[in-house]
Every structure is written in C-alpha cells, then in structure tokens.
Design a protein around this motif. Structure first.
Motif, PDB file in Angstrom:
ATOM      1  N   VAL A 140      -1.141  -2.795   0.202  1.00 53.68           N
ATOM      2  CA  VAL A 140      -0.420  -4.066   0.294  1.00 53.68           C
ATOM      3  C   VAL A 140      -0.859  -4.825   1.540  1.00 53.68           C
ATOM      4  O   VAL A 140      -1.111  -6.032   1.499  1.00 53.68           O
ATOM      5  CB  VAL A 140       1.108  -3.830   0.310  1.00 53.68           C
ATOM      6  N   ARG A 141      -0.971  -4.123   2.657  1.00 53.36           N
ATOM      7  CA  ARG A 141      -1.374  -4.793   3.888  1.00 53.36           C
ATOM      8  C   ARG A 141      -2.788  -5.343   3.782  1.00 53.36           C
ATOM      9  O   ARG A 141      -3.074  -6.462   4.215  1.00 53.36           O
ATOM     10  CB  ARG A 141      -1.276  -3.835   5.084  1.00 53.36           C
ATOM     11  N   ARG A 142      -3.705  -4.565   3.204  1.00 50.05           N
ATOM     12  CA  ARG A 142      -5.081  -5.051   3.052  1.00 50.05           C
ATOM     13  C   ARG A 142      -5.139  -6.264   2.131  1.00 50.05           C
ATOM     14  O   ARG A 142      -5.939  -7.184   2.330  1.00 50.05           O
ATOM     15  CB  ARG A 142      -5.986  -3.934   2.523  1.00 50.05           C
ATOM     16  N   ALA A 143      -4.284  -6.270   1.116  1.00 49.92           N
ATOM     17  CA  ALA A 143      -4.238  -7.426   0.213  1.00 49.92           C
ATOM     18  C   ALA A 143      -3.827  -8.684   0.970  1.00 49.92           C
ATOM     19  O   ALA A 143      -4.366  -9.774   0.735  1.00 49.92           O
ATOM     20  CB  ALA A 143      -3.269  -7.148  -0.930  1.00 49.92           C
ATOM     21  N   HIS A 155      -1.431  -8.779 -11.013  1.00 54.38           N
ATOM     22  CA  HIS A 155      -2.102  -8.042 -12.087  1.00 54.38           C
ATOM     23  C   HIS A 155      -2.451  -6.632 -11.623  1.00 54.38           C
ATOM     24  O   HIS A 155      -2.296  -5.656 -12.394  1.00 54.38           O
ATOM     25  CB  HIS A 155      -3.355  -8.792 -12.533  1.00 54.38           C
ATOM     26  N   SER A 156      -2.922  -6.498 -10.396  1.00 49.05           N
ATOM     27  CA  SER A 156      -3.293  -5.182  -9.869  1.00 49.05           C
ATOM     28  C   SER A 156      -2.102  -4.239  -9.811  1.00 49.05           C
ATOM     29  O   SER A 156      -2.239  -3.034 -10.042  1.00 49.05           O
ATOM     30  CB  SER A 156      -3.912  -5.326  -8.470  1.00 49.05           C
ATOM     31  N   LEU A 157      -0.943  -4.772  -9.499  1.00 50.89           N
ATOM     32  CA  LEU A 157       0.268  -3.945  -9.442  1.00 50.89           C
ATOM     33  C   LEU A 157       0.718  -3.534 -10.841  1.00 50.89           C
ATOM     34  O   LEU A 157       0.986  -2.358 -11.107  1.00 50.89           O
ATOM     35  CB  LEU A 157       1.392  -4.697  -8.737  1.00 50.89           C
ATOM     36  N   GLU A 168      -9.053   1.580  -4.163  1.00 53.54           N
ATOM     37  CA  GLU A 168      -9.176   0.640  -5.265  1.00 53.54           C
ATOM     38  C   GLU A 168      -8.008   0.731  -6.239  1.00 53.54           C
ATOM     39  O   GLU A 168      -7.721  -0.228  -6.962  1.00 53.54           O
ATOM     40  CB  GLU A 168     -10.488   0.885  -6.022  1.00 53.54           C
ATOM     41  N   THR A 169      -7.346   1.878  -6.308  1.00 54.99           N
ATOM     42  CA  THR A 169      -6.253   2.063  -7.272  1.00 54.99           C
ATOM     43  C   THR A 169      -4.935   2.445  -6.596  1.00 54.99           C
ATOM     44  O   THR A 169      -3.993   2.883  -7.255  1.00 54.99           O
ATOM     45  CB  THR A 169      -6.630   3.154  -8.304  1.00 54.99           C
ATOM     46  N   ALA A 170      -4.860   2.255  -5.285  1.00 54.61           N
ATOM     47  CA  ALA A 170      -3.647   2.631  -4.548  1.00 54.61           C
ATOM     48  C   ALA A 170      -2.436   1.797  -4.944  1.00 54.61           C
ATOM     49  O   ALA A 170      -1.295   2.148  -4.598  1.00 54.61           O
ATOM     50  CB  ALA A 170      -3.889   2.505  -3.041  1.00 54.61           C
ATOM     51  N   SER A 171      -2.664   0.708  -5.682  1.00 54.65           N
ATOM     52  CA  SER A 171      -1.547  -0.118  -6.134  1.00 54.65           C
ATOM     53  C   SER A 171      -0.647   0.615  -7.121  1.00 54.65           C
ATOM     54  O   SER A 171       0.427   0.119  -7.465  1.00 54.65           O
ATOM     55  CB  SER A 171      -2.066  -1.415  -6.767  1.00 54.65           C
ATOM     56  N   LYS A 316      -1.558  -5.749 -21.069  1.00 55.76           N
ATOM     57  CA  LYS A 316      -1.045  -6.903 -21.807  1.00 55.76           C
ATOM     58  C   LYS A 316       0.134  -7.541 -21.075  1.00 55.76           C
ATOM     59  O   LYS A 316       0.278  -8.770 -21.034  1.00 55.76           O
ATOM     60  CB  LYS A 316      -0.621  -6.484 -23.213  1.00 55.76           C
ATOM     61  N   LEU A 317       0.990  -6.710 -20.476  1.00 50.54           N
ATOM     62  CA  LEU A 317       2.129  -7.229 -19.717  1.00 50.54           C
ATOM     63  C   LEU A 317       1.647  -8.038 -18.515  1.00 50.54           C
ATOM     64  O   LEU A 317       2.151  -9.140 -18.243  1.00 50.54           O
ATOM     65  CB  LEU A 317       3.024  -6.081 -19.247  1.00 50.54           C
ATOM     66  N   ALA A 318       0.673  -7.500 -17.792  1.00 55.40           N
ATOM     67  CA  ALA A 318       0.132  -8.198 -16.618  1.00 55.40           C
ATOM     68  C   ALA A 318      -0.484  -9.531 -17.001  1.00 55.40           C
ATOM     69  O   ALA A 318      -0.304 -10.544 -16.310  1.00 55.40           O
ATOM     70  CB  ALA A 318      -0.889  -7.312 -15.907  1.00 55.40           C
ATOM     71  N   ASP A 319      -1.226  -9.544 -18.119  1.00 56.20           N
ATOM     72  CA  ASP A 319      -1.827 -10.796 -18.585  1.00 56.20           C
ATOM     73  C   ASP A 319      -0.744 -11.812 -18.949  1.00 56.20           C
ATOM     74  O   ASP A 319      -0.857 -13.005 -18.635  1.00 56.20           O
ATOM     75  CB  ASP A 319      -2.707 -10.536 -19.811  1.00 56.20           C
TER      76      ASP A 319
END
Length: 636
Positions: A140-143, A155-157, A168-171, A316-319
C-alpha cells in the motif's frame, strides 16, 4: 540577502527531503492544463455564489496559505526554514511553486499512506492471525509513493491472487485482512470504492435503501471460493506437530512458519461466480441453500452462471467496479479527494454516493467526476489542480454555514488536525524535517521462534514460491523435512542474528521513534499520542476521530511536548533562534516555526513582557503556550 525562488530551493540542499516521485506521465504535469482546470472549478463555485447572492470570499494571506498547503498536501507544518523561505519571497507565482514543491516531497506519499491505511484498515497484525500484514502494508505504501492510478490500485486489490510475500501480489493482504469474513469484506469494498452502504443487506433487505439481501449474495458470488494456497496438503503434518508433546519443539516452530506464514498468507481461487443462499434466508425470491449465480446490482449488468464454478469472478468484479458503474466509481473518489483538500465533500457523507444532478452543485460535481476520468485516476494530479484553485485559498471563516446544505464554501471552516497531522507536526518541531529519515523497510527474513534464520540462503518470498508450487502431500512433507533440517543445521537464529539481509539493512522503528506516523506501528498503542488524539484503531473504515478529551490535554502538558520540545534545548525549533540578534527576532522566529506566521503587535508586546519577567526561561514558556494553543491544533 535576496531570497531564492521555491523552484530553485526545491532542487538545492537548502530544503531537504525533496524526491521526485515515480509514476506514469500525467496531464497534470502540464502547467497550462492545471491552470485551466483550476479556473474551471473556480468558475463553477463563483457561479454558485452568484445564484445564492453571496459574496465570493477573499483569498487568504501568505501565512495562512503556507500552513494550509503544508497540512493538506503533506500532513505537517513547515519547518522553520521552509516557512521563512516562503514568507520572505516576494514573487507572484510562489504559491504555484509551493504546491509543486510539496507534491514532489516524500511527505506527500507519507500523508497519502496515512489516508490509505485509515481507509483500508491496514494493521501490522490482527488477533487470531499469526501471519504478518507487513507485505501488504508495504505494498500500500509503495502504491502511494509510485502514485499508482486509483483504478489500477482498486483492480489490484479486488482481483488479487497469489503469494503475499511477493511484492507483485502482496495486495492479497486486502482479503487476508478480513480472512473468514468474506461478506464483511464485500460490504467494505462497496463502501470504500463505490460509496454504496450494503452491509445491512447481509442479513435482511435494507429498510433505508434499495439493496435486497438477494442482491448482496449475488454480488458476493463473484468473490466466493477463495482458499489459502494448497494448505490442505500440509494438514497431516500440522496435526502431527500440534500434539501436546511437540508444541515446544523446533519441529512445531518450523511447521508454524509454513502453515501460517506461507500457506496462511496466500490467496488461491479467482472467484467461483456462484454461492449458496444462507440457511436463514427469509425471502420469496430464493430458498435457503439454493445455489445462485453472480450478478451485479447496478451499473452495466455482469452475470455468471450458477451451474459451474468459474475462476475469474473477482476479475469480473474488479472490472465492473472500475469501469462499468457509470459515474459512481469516479464520483466517489473525486469527492473523497475534494473533501481531503477542501475540508468537506461536495456531498456528505463521502461514502454514500449521490448522483451529480442531486447535489447542490451538479455542474461542479459533474466536472470533477469527468476530470478524474480525464486524468486517468491520477490522485496526485487531481489534488494538484484543487490546490491551485482560488477556492482552496479562500479566507478562513469560523462562522457556521449560511445555507441549508451546510457547504457554501464561504471561507474554509475551521477543523481540528488529525492525530497524524499533530504528531508529524510535533516531530517536525522536535527534530526537523522528518522526511530526511530512512523509511521503514520490509523484513522478509524467515523467522523461527522470533529469530531470523537461514539469512543469505533464502527469504520468505523464495520460501513461499517453492512451497506454494508443490502439488502433493509427499512433496510438502519432503519440503518441510528439508527446511527443518536446514534450520537445525544452521542453529536457531544462526547468521540471522544480524539485522543485515544480503547486505541490505532492515530499518525498523519502535513506538517512540520520532518519525512520521506512517512509519510507526499501525495502529498506535493505546497510550501513544496518536491514539489519544483519535487515530483509528483500524477496525472500521475511516474510524479516526477529531473529538477532544482530557487525555489529550494531559498528554500535551506532561508528555511529548514537555519532554521533547519545551524542556529539550536540543529541539530543532530552538535552533531557529541561532543568529537572532534581539528578543523581538527570537519571538518572531518561534511564532513562524510553530504557528507559521509572525506575531501580531499585541502578541509581540505580551511576549516581550514575559521575557522581561522570566528571562531565558521565557522562551520555553512561549513554546509551551503556542504548541498547546487552539491555533496550533486547528487548520484554518
């Protein structure tokens, strides 16, 4: 001596802490685009004043603007040096230059990190969860540091899957945060990103809205079916070592690393797209235990079959959230950023979406929503435009609103600082620019019984990648046995007693460190100044408070202020007195350092009287009085 322009100072060592943040190119990098967008916003606001037959407020003075811009953009007061530089410059474009300077400091991402932690309830740990949220917190901090576009962030979350220890996948920490509570997680998702309060519909049709329980479960079907890696492959080993006679052995401790820190910190399954209605379902549109397919309740309809499990429901939910909900998604984040900069949302509460046409400023809200889209959800660029408006620069107004809506922009309303703003401002006075200090770094060493092991040989990312790739129970058992043997061979702790990992120093900060709130434990301990002044306990979305209490007064009188400021002659604010040739100049510098403005004529007289009576001890008294004043604790 002639003062240098802010643009030059920002590139020099005169004001440290400047670091260009990364991120893709933005329209907000174009000064002319920013100017036109800011003017457009001001035009909508001015037009509203005309329709209400209210006078447009004046633009505030430099000192008020200085403190306001620092607090809103980077969450702290300026250092004495920064304040004096700005106030002494006689240059027409210095406010624009100041905004550019602030948004390119580390302080911006630190302040945004606090905002994101509060919004997403980011914690270091959680009761009942032995794993670590350290990788998620770091993601989150790097984002925020990289100015990740808000739609990409969202979307990443929502579509996160994989290993929490992989940057890369820590979300995936977004789902691990609510492990075992998928319906609560979904309710938080709709509230945070869509301004839709659906939590009541978990149990019954919402009596205050349009959401039915069936709607909620259709939406929950998108995320149904998540699991923690191939954790089931380790079940037999875990049951074996949990026997009473093995709990204190190294065998148990190593198994605990794999069970909790590897498999327990992974998310597998992209969302099945179907879900069973609960056993207590009470409405005619479905039966208890009935299997239903995913379906979105508003926006452009997205459906999934109730006949077969899929593996892309969360994608699909993120989109749908980020691109198929019409004005709702961009409006909610635009309104959140407006409230962050201006002090209050165009519509309130900010987590309850209102269509632009139903706000009291439909043209403005429509424009802000479209502006967020045009900027590709660049939150920094959006705030940059708002900070450059005349609306942001309106004089403060302590009087209540003149209209029923409660938001007539008739001068900025007074508001108490957040706990993080207070803390970050206090440490600025105590030790100077806090953004010069190293950031907290992530510790991804393998820990057994609280001590790092196998340092230089492996880390949690590599260990997790190897373990999560295993396909059978026998492979997992062989992997466990080898890890156990390696740990025993290396000794408990072994080379890991060092705080070095392959040459990189791991930076950690304790609860009392004089560093930014974003670097301290999240949430702060209950006896910490941050907690006493209302920092969220991260249990609910945006759970911070600005309510006063007696504990806050006692904390200022007997705690940090007295120890680190009033009675500490090495405090940074006293260094601002060096070179001052008169009592008047010393008093002036203290006012600028603490309140970021020179004293009035009356105030100067009162303080000079104090110096005559108390001598050298007058200056600590002045510091105490100014720091504990309402002016210091409030934003104008």
């Amino acid at each position: 001596m002639k003062a240098l322009p802010i643009a030059i100072l920002a590139l020099s060592a005169a004001i440290p802490g400047v670091a260009q943040t990364s991120g893709p190119p933005s329209k907000a990098d174009d000064a002319e685009y920013v100017k036109k967008a800011a003017f457009k916003i001001d035009s909508y606001v001015a037009g509203w004043y005309r329709t209400k037959k209210l006078p447009v407020p004046e633009v505030t003075d430099d000192a008020t603007f200085l403190r306001r811009a620092f607090m809103v953009a980077i969450g702290r007061i300026p250092t004495a040096e920064e304040a004096r530089f700005f106030l002494e410059i006689d240059e027409e474009g210095k406010r624009i230059q100041l905004v550019d300077y602030l948004l390119n400091t580390k302080g911006y991402s630190s302040h945004m990190t606090n905002w994101a932690f509060d919004l997403l309830r980011v914690t270091d740990s959680k009761a009942g969860f032995r794993g670590s949220f350290e990788p998620y917190r770091d993601w989150v901090r790097r984002a925020m540091e990289d100015n990740m576009r808000w739609d990409d962030f969202t979307h990443s979350l929502l579509a996160a899957e994989g290993n929490a220890w992989d940057p890369e996948t820590a979300s995936v920490g977004y789902y691990l945060r609510d492990q075992g509570m998928p319906l609560d997680n979904l309710a938080n998702t709709t509230r945070v990103f869509l301004g839709s309060r659906m939590e009541c519909a978990q149990c019954h049709d919402d009596p205050f809205g349009d959401t039915e329980r069936h709607d909620f479960y259709e939406l929950a079907a998108f995320t149904n079916g998540m699991s923690q890696g191939n954790r089931n492959l380790m079940r037999k080993i875990w049951d074996e070592v949990r026997a009473d006679d093995k709990r204190r052995t190294i065998d148990y401790s190593v198994a605990e690393v794999l069970w909790d820190d590897v498999y327990g910190m992974s998310v597998k399954g992209g969302g099945s797209g179907r879900i069973k209605l609960p056993s207590d379902y009470q409405y005619r549109d479905g039966q208890p235990g009935e299997l239903i397919g995913a379906r979105t309740p508003f926006g452009k309809t997205v459906r999934m079959s109730d006949r077969d499990d899929a593996n892309d429901g969360r994608e699909k939910l993120a989109d749908w959230v980020t691109s198929r909900t019409g004005e709702q998604y961009p409006s909610v984040i635009a309104n959140r950023m407006w409230a962050r900069v201006m002090g209050r949302g165009v519509y309130e509460p900010i987590d309850e979406f209102v269509t632009a046409r139903d706000t009291h400023l439909p043209a403005l809200m429509t424009y802000l929503t479209q502006l967020m889209v045009d900027l590709d959800y660049d939150l920094k660029g959006f705030q940059k435009i708002l900070l450059n408006t005349k609306t942001f620069q309106f004089v403060p107004n302590p009087e209540p609103s003149k209209v029923l809506t409660g938001d007539d922009f008739h001068g900025r309303q007074l508001a108490r600082l957040s706990s993080e703003q207070i803390w970050d401002s206090l440490i600025t006075l105590a030790s100077g620019d806090p953004d010069k200090k190293p950031r907290r770094s992530m510790d991804n060493r393998v820990h057994v019984r609280g001590k790092p092991v196998l340092v230089g040989q492996t880390d949690m990312k590599k260990l997790s990648e190897q373990a999560l790739a295993l396909k059978t129970e026998s492979e997992v058992r062989a992997f466990y046995n080898k890890l156990l043997a390696d740990v025993k061979k290396g000794g408990n702790g072994g080379k890991g007693s060092s705080d070095m990992m392959m040459g990189a120093k791991i930076q950690r900060y304790g609860r009392n460190a004089q560093v930014r709130a974003s670097e301290l434990p999240s949430p702060a301990p209950r006896d910490h100044l941050l907690y006493l002044f209302g920092q969220s306990d991260r249990e609910v979305v945006e759970g911070s408070s600005a309510e006063p209490n007696v504990g806050q007064v006692l904390s200022l009188m007997n705690g940090f202020v007295q120890e680190q400021l009033v009675n500490n002659r090495d405090a940074h604010l006293y260094k601002s007195l060096e070179g001052a040739s008169s009592d008047e100049e010393k008093i002036r510098r203290l006012y600028i350092a603490i309140l970021n403005r020179p004293p009035s004529e009356d105030e100067m007289g009162w303080m000079l009287d104090e110096v005559k009576v108390s001598g050298r001890s007058a200056y600590p008294n002045i510091v105490s009085a100014l720091v504990m004043s309402s002016e210091f604790l409030f934003l104008q």
